[in-house]
Enzyme design. Sequence first.
Site, PDB file in Angstrom:
ATOM      1  N   HIS A  81      41.928  20.319  19.403  1.00 15.85           N
ATOM      2  CA  HIS A  81      42.846  19.697  20.371  1.00 15.85           C
ATOM      3  C   HIS A  81      42.964  18.214  20.017  1.00 15.85           C
ATOM      4  O   HIS A  81      42.442  17.358  20.716  1.00 15.85           O
ATOM      5  CB  HIS A  81      42.277  19.884  21.781  1.00 15.85           C
ATOM      6  CG  HIS A  81      43.241  19.570  22.884  1.00 15.85           C
ATOM      7  ND1 HIS A  81      42.838  19.274  24.163  1.00 15.85           N
ATOM      8  CD2 HIS A  81      44.598  19.526  22.919  1.00 15.85           C
ATOM      9  CE1 HIS A  81      43.897  19.046  24.929  1.00 15.85           C
ATOM     10  NE2 HIS A  81      44.972  19.186  24.202  1.00 15.85           N
TER      11      HIS A  81
ATOM     12  N   SER B  59      43.295  16.980  28.035  1.00 12.62           N
ATOM     13  CA  SER B  59      44.679  17.011  28.484  1.00 12.62           C
ATOM     14  C   SER B  59      44.983  15.810  29.374  1.00 12.62           C
ATOM     15  O   SER B  59      44.190  15.456  30.249  1.00 12.62           O
ATOM     16  CB  SER B  59      44.939  18.297  29.267  1.00 12.62           C
ATOM     17  OG  SER B  59      44.651  19.397  28.440  1.00 12.62           O
TER      18      SER B  59
ATOM     19  N   CYS C  79      45.011  12.680  28.678  1.00 15.50           N
ATOM     20  CA  CYS C  79      44.126  11.532  28.482  1.00 15.50           C
ATOM     21  C   CYS C  79      44.566  10.638  27.326  1.00 15.50           C
ATOM     22  O   CYS C  79      43.778   9.824  26.843  1.00 15.50           O
ATOM     23  CB  CYS C  79      42.694  11.998  28.291  1.00 15.50           C
ATOM     24  SG  CYS C  79      42.005  12.701  29.800  1.00 15.50           S
TER      25      CYS C  79
ATOM     26  N   ASP D 135      49.045  16.799  19.544  1.00 16.01           N
ATOM     27  CA  ASP D 135      48.253  17.660  20.424  1.00 16.01           C
ATOM     28  C   ASP D 135      47.260  18.567  19.698  1.00 16.01           C
ATOM     29  O   ASP D 135      46.173  18.799  20.206  1.00 16.01           O
ATOM     30  CB  ASP D 135      49.183  18.524  21.290  1.00 16.01           C
ATOM     31  CG  ASP D 135      48.508  19.105  22.516  1.00 16.01           C
ATOM     32  OD1 ASP D 135      47.861  18.341  23.250  1.00 16.01           O
ATOM     33  OD2 ASP D 135      48.610  20.333  22.737  1.00 16.01           O
TER      34      ASP D 135
ATOM     35  N   ARG E 229      48.661  24.679  33.666  1.00 14.21           N
ATOM     36  CA  ARG E 229      47.815  25.745  33.159  1.00 14.21           C
ATOM     37  C   ARG E 229      46.863  26.221  34.243  1.00 14.21           C
ATOM     38  O   ARG E 229      46.396  25.433  35.062  1.00 14.21           O
ATOM     39  CB  ARG E 229      46.988  25.263  31.954  1.00 14.21           C
ATOM     40  CG  ARG E 229      47.767  25.136  30.656  1.00 14.21           C
ATOM     41  CD  ARG E 229      46.888  24.735  29.491  1.00 14.21           C
ATOM     42  NE  ARG E 229      46.354  23.399  29.651  1.00 14.21           N
ATOM     43  CZ  ARG E 229      45.146  23.097  30.097  1.00 14.21           C
ATOM     44  NH1 ARG E 229      44.291  24.059  30.396  1.00 14.21           N
ATOM     45  NH2 ARG E 229      44.764  21.854  30.228  1.00 14.21           N
TER      46      ARG E 229
ATOM     47  N   LYS F 247      48.472  26.490  23.168  1.00  9.86           N
ATOM     48  CA  LYS F 247      47.038  26.555  23.425  1.00  9.86           C
ATOM     49  C   LYS F 247      46.456  27.928  23.100  1.00  9.86           C
ATOM     50  O   LYS F 247      45.363  28.044  22.559  1.00  9.86           O
ATOM     51  CB  LYS F 247      46.751  26.178  24.883  1.00  9.86           C
ATOM     52  CG  LYS F 247      47.190  24.740  25.220  1.00  9.86           C
ATOM     53  CD  LYS F 247      46.472  23.782  24.366  1.00  9.86           C
ATOM     54  CE  LYS F 247      46.912  22.379  24.215  1.00  9.86           C
ATOM     55  NZ  LYS F 247      47.263  21.427  25.109  1.00  9.86           N
TER      56      LYS F 247
ATOM     57  N   ARG G   3      56.866  17.354  32.377  1.00 10.90           N
ATOM     58  CA  ARG G   3      56.800  17.227  30.917  1.00 10.90           C
ATOM     59  C   ARG G   3      58.175  17.105  30.285  1.00 10.90           C
ATOM     60  O   ARG G   3      59.178  17.535  30.854  1.00 10.90           O
ATOM     61  CB  ARG G   3      56.128  18.477  30.339  1.00 10.90           C
ATOM     62  CG  ARG G   3      54.717  18.740  30.873  1.00 10.90           C
ATOM     63  CD  ARG G   3      53.681  18.499  29.850  1.00 10.90           C
ATOM     64  NE  ARG G   3      52.322  18.445  30.407  1.00 10.90           N
ATOM     65  CZ  ARG G   3      51.265  18.134  29.667  1.00 10.90           C
ATOM     66  NH1 ARG G   3      51.393  17.864  28.392  1.00 10.90           N
ATOM     67  NH2 ARG G   3      50.069  18.078  30.216  1.00 10.90           N
TER      68      ARG G   3
ATOM     69  N   TYR H 176      54.987  28.508  32.799  1.00 13.99           N
ATOM     70  CA  TYR H 176      54.796  27.076  32.543  1.00 13.99           C
ATOM     71  C   TYR H 176      53.900  26.762  31.356  1.00 13.99           C
ATOM     72  O   TYR H 176      52.792  27.296  31.222  1.00 13.99           O
ATOM     73  CB  TYR H 176      54.210  26.396  33.783  1.00 13.99           C
ATOM     74  CG  TYR H 176      54.419  24.906  33.733  1.00 13.99           C
ATOM     75  CD1 TYR H 176      55.689  24.380  33.976  1.00 13.99           C
ATOM     76  CD2 TYR H 176      53.407  24.038  33.386  1.00 13.99           C
ATOM     77  CE1 TYR H 176      55.915  23.020  33.887  1.00 13.99           C
ATOM     78  CE2 TYR H 176      53.624  22.673  33.302  1.00 13.99           C
ATOM     79  CZ  TYR H 176      54.886  22.169  33.554  1.00 13.99           C
ATOM     80  OH  TYR H 176      55.108  20.826  33.462  1.00 13.99           O
TER      81      TYR H 176
HETATM   82  P1  GTP Z   1      48.363  16.528  27.015  1.00 12.63           P
HETATM   83  O1  GTP Z   1      49.761  16.657  26.569  1.00 12.63           O
HETATM   84  O2  GTP Z   1      48.118  17.096  28.373  1.00 12.63           O
HETATM   85  O3  GTP Z   1      47.369  17.074  26.028  1.00 12.63           O
HETATM   86  O4  GTP Z   1      48.076  14.933  27.249  1.00 12.63           O
HETATM   87  P2  GTP Z   1      47.836  13.737  26.233  1.00 12.63           P
HETATM   88  O5  GTP Z   1      46.394  13.686  25.844  1.00 12.63           O
HETATM   89  O6  GTP Z   1      48.823  13.770  25.139  1.00 12.63           O
HETATM   90  O7  GTP Z   1      48.065  12.448  27.163  1.00 12.63           O
HETATM   91  P3  GTP Z   1      49.308  11.432  27.212  1.00 12.63           P
HETATM   92  O8  GTP Z   1      49.379  10.564  25.998  1.00 12.63           O
HETATM   93  O9  GTP Z   1      50.522  12.176  27.564  1.00 12.63           O
HETATM   94  O10 GTP Z   1      48.868  10.506  28.413  1.00 12.63           O
HETATM   95  C1  GTP Z   1      48.636  11.018  29.708  1.00 12.63           C
HETATM   96  C2  GTP Z   1      48.742   9.922  30.732  1.00 12.63           C
HETATM   97  O11 GTP Z   1      47.836   8.871  30.428  1.00 12.63           O
HETATM   98  C3  GTP Z   1      50.133   9.297  30.763  1.00 12.63           C
HETATM   99  O12 GTP Z   1      50.483   9.070  32.097  1.00 12.63           O
HETATM  100  C4  GTP Z   1      49.957   7.999  30.029  1.00 12.63           C
HETATM  101  O13 GTP Z   1      50.856   7.007  30.474  1.00 12.63           O
HETATM  102  C5  GTP Z   1      48.501   7.633  30.319  1.00 12.63           C
HETATM  103  N1  GTP Z   1      47.908   6.859  29.197  1.00 12.63           N
HETATM  104  C6  GTP Z   1      48.000   7.157  27.878  1.00 12.63           C
HETATM  105  N2  GTP Z   1      47.408   6.206  27.113  1.00 12.63           N
HETATM  106  C7  GTP Z   1      46.914   5.286  27.970  1.00 12.63           C
HETATM  107  C8  GTP Z   1      46.203   4.047  27.787  1.00 12.63           C
HETATM  108  O14 GTP Z   1      45.887   3.614  26.682  1.00 12.63           O
HETATM  109  N3  GTP Z   1      45.854   3.380  28.927  1.00 12.63           N
HETATM  110  C9  GTP Z   1      46.172   3.833  30.170  1.00 12.63           C
HETATM  111  N4  GTP Z   1      45.794   3.118  31.219  1.00 12.63           N
HETATM  112  N5  GTP Z   1      46.867   4.984  30.378  1.00 12.63           N
HETATM  113  C10 GTP Z   1      47.229   5.704  29.300  1.00 12.63           C
HETATM  114  C1  SPV Z   2      47.497  20.327  27.765  1.00 10.61           C
HETATM  115  O1  SPV Z   2      47.295  20.675  28.937  1.00 10.61           O
HETATM  116  O2  SPV Z   2      46.558  19.964  27.014  1.00 10.61           O
HETATM  117  C2  SPV Z   2      48.872  20.316  27.227  1.00 10.61           C
HETATM  118  C3  SPV Z   2      49.938  20.850  28.051  1.00 10.61           C
HETATM  119  O3  SPV Z   2      49.071  19.881  26.104  1.00 10.61           O
HETATM  120  S1  SPV Z   2      50.024  22.577  28.069  1.00 10.61           S
HETATM  121  O4  SPV Z   2      51.060  22.972  27.115  1.00 10.61           O
HETATM  122  O5  SPV Z   2      50.414  23.006  29.399  1.00 10.61           O
HETATM  123  O6  SPV Z   2      48.772  23.158  27.663  1.00 10.61           O
HETATM  124 MN    MN Z   3      47.202  18.999  25.121  1.00  9.79          MN
END
Ligand code: GTP
Ligand code: SPV
Ligand code: MN
Length: 629
Positions: A258, A280, A282, A305, A80, A238, A400, A229
Amino acid sequence: MTELNIVYGSLESLLPEVRAYVTSKANLCRPDRVHICDGSPAEFKLLIDAMERTRTIKKLDADRFENCWLVDTDVRDIARVESKTFICTKNVDDTVSETKYGALSKLGNWMSVESMDFLLTRKRFPNSMAGRTMYVIPFSMGPVGSPLSKIGIQLTDSAYVVTCTRIMTRVGKPVLDYLQSHPDTKFIRCLHSVGRSIGMMMSWPCDPDNTVIAHFPERNEICSYGSGYGGNSLLGKKCFALRIASTLARDEGWLAEHMLILGITNPEGKKKFIAAAFPSACGKTNLAMLQPTIPGWKVECVGDDIAWMRYDDEGNLRGINPEAGFFGVAPGTSMKTNPYCMKSLHKDTVFTNVAYTSDGGVYWEGMDEEVDLDSVHVTSWDGRHWTPESSFTAAHKNSRFCTPANHLETIDPAWEDPKGVPIAAILFGGRRPDTVPLVFESFDWTHGVFVGSSMRSMTTAASLEGVVKRVQHDPFAMRPFFGYNFGHYVQHWLDVGKKPNAKLPKIFHVNWFRTEKVPGAHDHNKRKERYLWPGFGENCRVLEWIFRRTDEEDVAIKSPIGYIPKPDALSLDGLHEPVKVDKLFAVHKDEWMNEVGKIREYFDEQIGSHMPKEIVTELDKLEERVKAM
Ligand code: GTP
Ligand code: SPV
Ligand code: MN
């Protein structure tokens, strides 16, 4: 006005208002052809054919990956672009606050409607689809016909965007039928073009220098130019489900956030639903799909999400997942960290910017045990030969997967319930290497809104601007996604809490990412840090405590920042390695004085007089409590 060259579907299937929208944008963007999407398998084949012709897409080994595809983007179109994302309203005030010092807040990026209209209709979109097909995608955010759902029409010249939108939303005929039988339905106009492809890759045309993503909440319209993307191009996500929807939610008295939604069942069979907002990359997807490590507990996924939440007649805040798929971060996803997710990625999945293995599979950082790196060659997302010794990553950090939600083994039985699910707790969280304990509970709703308002987190690769790691403010994990003035948004949250008879969810803050320095690492430049908490499946231990707190169990003690678990209240039995509970829960006076200062500075600089007094009072009270430590 020229005649449209309709190559699939018919204009007659569209309501007159939709038809007029399609015609006017086709006259501006001048596609060679128009395809009206019906969501059918025949259409899927056409999309794949189109992407194979332009070498956009690669088929994965069908024995292991049924109907799975790999796409690599232009190296400049990988995330983004927040700096080029705008909200356009008549009054500046409706979008951004004026700060204490008279400047415009960085929370929200405003441009006047007139300037943006000029830019889009004169500079960006004219002829932008020349040589390409314009796809018309009727889509529903939320189950078609649910009172909580909303409809959009996206026009795009990217077959990739259509393919992903078919996974991420409900598309095609059911939506057209719904519109025909409900002709007064308001729909969100979503125009997307990858841009004029002068001298660019045939496989991934884009126009990064001229990218612009514009929202017009006053006329329910989104226009996105130059990027193919993720959040830039899948406009239902979003742009619609957060930025436009948060504005609709303010006007209609609900919340568009979110947030993931998960269902959690205790060993006695009692079930509750929890929503959680983390910025994002996290941890939302991982928490939503968590496999509990403590026996007898079950976690199921409603969404990973976005949550749309509204009160029912009994005063329960009920949430739906407006999406139908997961557009999740690939790196870090493995059988160890997120097994349910891994298993669902073997069917009907589109991977973007992950690495390719010579046996027709995929690879990314963190997947080490699933791929035998001795027996395959790995090609990185940007086309280079990769080995574990390489100085670059195999997969892009923001690579992704895009996969249908109903393929997940642990998808919640109620995930498509049009009424939504009752939310018992709301979690805020971020990546905080220091200061913030593993979990704390807010004292009440107003304090919880303050906790959401003062969130901070480490930047991530989900945003083009987030590459350099630093802790930044990210209120409600919505910093890049607010559709209107943040001060008004906070007031809206406070108002939601004042509804008579509301059964308010309890509000918590979690932090899986607190670190300690690795002993013996003396070289300051190579300072190594280690997470204090194992995370992933073990996070269920924190969910268990939260579950018990929503039942008012006496398992918490008061700290200056909120309630934290009583000693021994957090279940730690069976952890593979002992954790340093003292360090995980430490609340240090100096760190929190610093935190208070940072929050006050931010409130002054970014929100100014738009910040509701109650929230400033919460900050004052926090400062008093910390000073008294
Ligand atoms: P968006 O799709 O961007 O909104 O991200 P998200 O908030 O869904 O995050 P996601 O669960 O995809 O995790 C992002 C990164 O953080 C990944 O590389 C995970 O492996 C890592 N991660 C997720 N949960 C944990 C956790 O509990 N501990 C640690 N150390 N890393 C984590
Ligand atoms: C984020 O960035 O919070 C996502 C991925 O979930 S995107 O679709 O690129 O916004
Ligand atoms: Mn997201």
